[in-house]
Design a protein around this motif. Structure first.
Motif, PDB file in Angstrom:
ATOM      1  N   ALA A   1     -13.602  -3.176  -3.382  1.00 22.19           N
ATOM      2  CA  ALA A   1     -12.557  -2.386  -4.038  1.00 22.19           C
ATOM      3  C   ALA A   1     -11.170  -2.874  -3.636  1.00 22.19           C
ATOM      4  CB  ALA A   1     -12.723  -0.911  -3.692  1.00 22.19           C
ATOM      5  N   LEU A   2     -10.961  -3.128  -2.355  1.00 19.44           N
ATOM      6  CA  LEU A   2      -9.649  -3.583  -1.894  1.00 19.44           C
ATOM      7  C   LEU A   2      -9.348  -4.991  -2.388  1.00 19.44           C
ATOM      8  CD1 LEU A   2      -9.727  -2.124   1.726  1.00 19.44           C
ATOM      9  CD2 LEU A   2      -8.437  -1.261  -0.242  1.00 19.44           C
ATOM     10  N   TYR A   3     -10.389  -5.817  -2.470  1.00 17.83           N
ATOM     11  CA  TYR A   3     -10.171  -7.170  -2.993  1.00 17.83           C
ATOM     12  C   TYR A   3      -9.803  -7.123  -4.476  1.00 17.83           C
ATOM     13  CZ  TYR A   3     -11.180 -11.735  -4.927  1.00 17.83           C
ATOM     14  OH  TYR A   3     -11.085 -12.912  -5.630  1.00 17.83           O
ATOM     15  N   VAL A   4     -10.578  -6.376  -5.270  1.00 20.29           N
ATOM     16  CA  VAL A   4     -10.301  -6.276  -6.706  1.00 20.29           C
ATOM     17  C   VAL A   4      -8.893  -5.748  -6.936  1.00 20.29           C
ATOM     18  CG1 VAL A   4     -10.911  -5.015  -8.799  1.00 20.29           C
ATOM     19  CG2 VAL A   4     -12.716  -6.045  -7.416  1.00 20.29           C
ATOM     20  N   LEU A   5      -8.495  -4.770  -6.148  1.00 18.10           N
ATOM     21  CA  LEU A   5      -7.170  -4.174  -6.309  1.00 18.10           C
ATOM     22  C   LEU A   5      -6.072  -5.201  -6.092  1.00 18.10           C
ATOM     23  CD1 LEU A   5      -6.193  -1.296  -6.927  1.00 18.10           C
ATOM     24  CD2 LEU A   5      -5.853  -0.984  -4.472  1.00 18.10           C
ATOM     25  N   SER A   6      -6.314  -6.147  -5.196  1.00 16.90           N
ATOM     26  CA  SER A   6      -5.297  -7.154  -4.878  1.00 16.90           C
ATOM     27  C   SER A   6      -5.153  -8.207  -5.967  1.00 16.90           C
ATOM     28  CB  SER A   6      -5.644  -7.848  -3.558  1.00 16.90           C
ATOM     29  OG  SER A   6      -6.744  -8.735  -3.710  1.00 16.90           O
ATOM     30  N   THR A   7      -6.089  -8.257  -6.902  1.00 16.53           N
ATOM     31  CA  THR A   7      -6.081  -9.328  -7.900  1.00 16.53           C
ATOM     32  C   THR A   7      -5.409  -8.937  -9.210  1.00 16.53           C
ATOM     33  OG1 THR A   7      -8.234  -8.678  -8.831  1.00 16.53           O
ATOM     34  CG2 THR A   7      -8.244 -10.215  -6.953  1.00 16.53           C
ATOM     35  N   ASP A   8      -5.113  -7.643  -9.392  1.00 15.11           N
ATOM     36  CA  ASP A   8      -4.585  -7.196 -10.687  1.00 15.11           C
ATOM     37  C   ASP A   8      -3.493  -6.146 -10.474  1.00 15.11           C
ATOM     38  OD1 ASP A   8      -4.096  -6.154 -13.244  1.00 15.11           O
ATOM     39  OD2 ASP A   8      -6.165  -6.508 -13.884  1.00 15.11           O
ATOM     40  N   PRO A   9      -2.218  -6.518 -10.570  1.00 17.20           N
ATOM     41  CA  PRO A   9      -1.113  -5.571 -10.355  1.00 17.20           C
ATOM     42  C   PRO A   9      -1.132  -4.387 -11.303  1.00 17.20           C
ATOM     43  CG  PRO A   9      -0.312  -7.836 -10.322  1.00 17.20           C
ATOM     44  CD  PRO A   9      -1.732  -7.890 -10.791  1.00 17.20           C
ATOM     45  N   SER A  10      -1.577  -4.583 -12.538  1.00 16.76           N
ATOM     46  CA  SER A  10      -1.594  -3.470 -13.490  1.00 16.76           C
ATOM     47  C   SER A  10      -2.620  -2.418 -13.084  1.00 16.76           C
ATOM     48  CB  SER A  10      -1.880  -3.985 -14.904  1.00 16.76           C
ATOM     49  OG  SER A  10      -3.158  -4.592 -14.981  1.00 16.76           O
ATOM     50  N   VAL A  11      -3.783  -2.873 -12.618  1.00 13.45           N
ATOM     51  CA  VAL A  11      -4.802  -1.946 -12.130  1.00 13.45           C
ATOM     52  C   VAL A  11      -4.280  -1.213 -10.897  1.00 13.45           C
ATOM     53  CG1 VAL A  11      -7.075  -1.799 -11.027  1.00 13.45           C
ATOM     54  CG2 VAL A  11      -6.770  -3.193 -13.078  1.00 13.45           C
ATOM     55  N   GLU A  12      -3.638  -1.950 -10.014  1.00 13.70           N
ATOM     56  CA  GLU A  12      -3.094  -1.352  -8.793  1.00 13.70           C
ATOM     57  C   GLU A  12      -2.071  -0.256  -9.124  1.00 13.70           C
ATOM     58  OE1 GLU A  12      -1.483  -3.063  -4.587  1.00 13.70           O
ATOM     59  OE2 GLU A  12      -0.472  -3.783  -6.382  1.00 13.70           O
ATOM     60  N   GLU A  13      -1.190  -0.517 -10.078  1.00 17.73           N
ATOM     61  CA  GLU A  13      -0.161   0.455 -10.435  1.00 17.73           C
ATOM     62  C   GLU A  13      -0.784   1.744 -10.969  1.00 17.73           C
ATOM     63  OE1 GLU A  13       3.764   0.876 -13.374  1.00 17.73           O
ATOM     64  OE2 GLU A  13       2.568  -0.967 -13.370  1.00 17.73           O
ATOM     65  N   LEU A  14      -1.762   1.604 -11.870  1.00 14.66           N
ATOM     66  CA  LEU A  14      -2.418   2.782 -12.422  1.00 14.66           C
ATOM     67  C   LEU A  14      -3.162   3.568 -11.355  1.00 14.66           C
ATOM     68  CD1 LEU A  14      -3.804   1.223 -15.729  1.00 14.66           C
ATOM     69  CD2 LEU A  14      -2.015   2.973 -15.541  1.00 14.66           C
ATOM     70  N   LEU A  15      -3.808   2.854 -10.449  1.00 19.99           N
ATOM     71  CA  LEU A  15      -4.565   3.531  -9.396  1.00 19.99           C
ATOM     72  C   LEU A  15      -3.634   4.283  -8.453  1.00 19.99           C
ATOM     73  CD1 LEU A  15      -7.365   3.975  -8.068  1.00 19.99           C
ATOM     74  CD2 LEU A  15      -6.811   2.053  -6.586  1.00 19.99           C
ATOM     75  N   LEU A  16      -2.545   3.649  -8.035  1.00 22.12           N
ATOM     76  CA  LEU A  16      -1.620   4.295  -7.111  1.00 22.12           C
ATOM     77  C   LEU A  16      -1.037   5.571  -7.722  1.00 22.12           C
ATOM     78  CD1 LEU A  16       0.281   1.239  -5.605  1.00 22.12           C
ATOM     79  CD2 LEU A  16      -1.513   2.607  -4.544  1.00 22.12           C
TER      80      LEU A  16
END
Length: 447
Positions: free
Chosen positions: A275-290
């Motif tokens: 999960a932490l690795y996937v999150l680091s690979t896609d800024p758009s996914v990270e923004e939505l998740l945060l």
């Protein structure tokens, strides 16, 4: 050993191919070749294969997998095809006896049900903060090792309450060493054969012995002090029949606790690493998740619930692509018929959640990480196309605990830190006891 597929009528003649049965080999080393699996099984609901020198039937059809796990589960017992898959315990919940399995499942249920798990959240958050506060900006962190330490501390502090703080800390540390060795234990092929040789698995054996030694001492203290309590461990020791006779010896209680605590950590640590690795690979996914985590943390009215929650969809997609229990085996207890094909008693049946979760007929563009696919995709009730926690009477009893722990770790870590890997670094998949990243070093920076 089974004969050729055509001779036993397992497959129609036109589906045979030269060289059957196929063989799942680790020809390029210890890594289980998923591409090889896919090519061998393409277009087949069932196919006879040789796995680690043993004849087996690989089941690719999710409807037939559900038949094995749910519809006709009484006809199938635990398979032990892989050398790795020697149970930590053969008592309690892992007993072959169905009645005993149900009994110890009910015994664990009060500690794993959703309402109880919600009470663990403050402790979970404190544990994660304690560990991540030691991280230093710009200094690489071995994420898998850290996730082992965090998940083990969470499990010990929530399920084994009432122990002295120094004992709790020592149990957590020893459990994390055991969990880390379990995660990396080879499952298949030459590497598993080498690991099975006397002396080859000394690190795992030592880690298990050290954890059991301390756990045994805790059990002895509890037996000497009947007024003391230690959560789930005390429940095991107090379990008795109608006449008040203890059902588990001290040794049996130790084995059952080792099984439960290990199962609750190795899978979650692997999933959280992905999960932490996937999150680091896609800024758009990270923004939505945060944004979604912030809403959930604040408890603001109207924040997404259920399948509409981005956090849940994110974790569901991680579990789809990287199911920790990536391959399983069952054994026919009697002569059975599966998908119209007769199978004799003793037949090993193998199925892979990794392949089920990446079926293009069920999941368009299956290799793409897309949490939004779960907005329209509904889990089938008639098949096993999504089984990260298993299904049926033997499904994971710790599923509510796992979901809560995953969300808490994800929330606390991302609230404080932004993690990244080195540019161009390719993380390899390691299908061993769990499906985990081969090596995952990440660099934290403050939010």
């Amino acid at each position: 050993m089974m004969g050729r597929a055509n001779s036993v009528g397992l497959f129609p003649a036109e589906t045979s191919m030269p060289g059957e049965p196929g063989e799942l080999k680790d020809r390029d080393g210890p890594v289980f070749q998923f591409s090889r699996m896919e090519s061998l099984l393409r277009g087949r609901a069932l196919r006879r294969l040789t796995v680690d020198g043993v004849d087996a039937v690989f089941v690719r059809d999710p409807v037939l997998v559900r038949t094995i796990l749910v519809g006709e589960s009484k006809n199938y017992g635990k398979g032990e095809l892989f050398r790795k898959a020697r149970n930590l315990s053969r008592v309690g919940m892992l007993s072959e006896d169905e009645t005993m399995h149900r009994h110890y499942r009910r015994l664990a249920n009060p500690y794993m049900r959703s309402s109880k798990v919600e009470e663990y959240v403050p402790v979970m958050r404190d544990v994660v903060r304690d560990f991540t506060s030691s991280w230093r900006a710009g200094e690489s962190v071995d994420i898998q090792s850290e996730m082992c330490r965090i998940t083990c501390a969470v499990v010990v502090e929530t399920l084994m309450t009432g122990l002295p703080p120094e004992t709790t800390k020592a149990l957590s540390e020893r459990l994390s060493r055991l969990a880390w060795e379990m995660i990396r234990k080879p499952l298949h092929g030459k590497a598993a054969a080498r690991a099975a040789r006397p002396g080859a698995a000394w690190r795992l054996s030592r880690a298990r012995a050290e954890f059991r030694e301390l756990l045994t001492a805790c059990i002895a203290d509890l037996l000497d002090s009947p007024e003391s309590t230690a959560g789930y461990l005390s429940a095991l020791l107090a379990d008795s029949d109608d006449e008040g006779n203890r059902l588990l010896t001290a040794e049996g209680a130790c084995e059952e606790a080792v099984m439960m605590l290990t199962a609750a950590t190795v899978t979650t640590a692997s999933v959280m690493s992905w999960a932490l690795y996937v999150l680091s690979t896609d800024p758009s996914v990270e923004e939505l998740l945060l944004k979604d985590l912030a809403r959930r943390r604040s408890g603001s009215a109207g924040h997404d619930q259920g399948a509409s929650s981005y956090t849940l969809r994110f974790l569901m997609e991680v579990l789809r692509l990287y199911p920790p229990v990536w391959i399983s085996c069952r054994k026919a207890l009697s002569d059975v018929e599966l998908g119209g094909h007769p199978l004799p008693a003793g037949t090993n049946l193998v199925f892979s959640s990794y392949l089920l979760h990446r079926d293009p007929e069920r999941y368009p563009n299956p290799s793409r990480f897309d949490p939004d696919r779960w907005l329209s995709l509904r889990l089938g009730q008639a098949d096993a196309s999504y089984i990260p926690f298993g299904i049926g009477s033997k499904g994971c009893i710790g599923e509510p605990f796992a979901w809560q722990q995953l969300e808490v770790i994800l929330d606390v870590v991302t609230q404080e830190w932004k993690l990244s890997t080195e540019p161009g670094h390719r993380v390899r998949t390691a299908p061993e006891t769990t499906l985990h990243p081969r090596r995952l070093l990440m660099t934290p920076q403050p939010r």
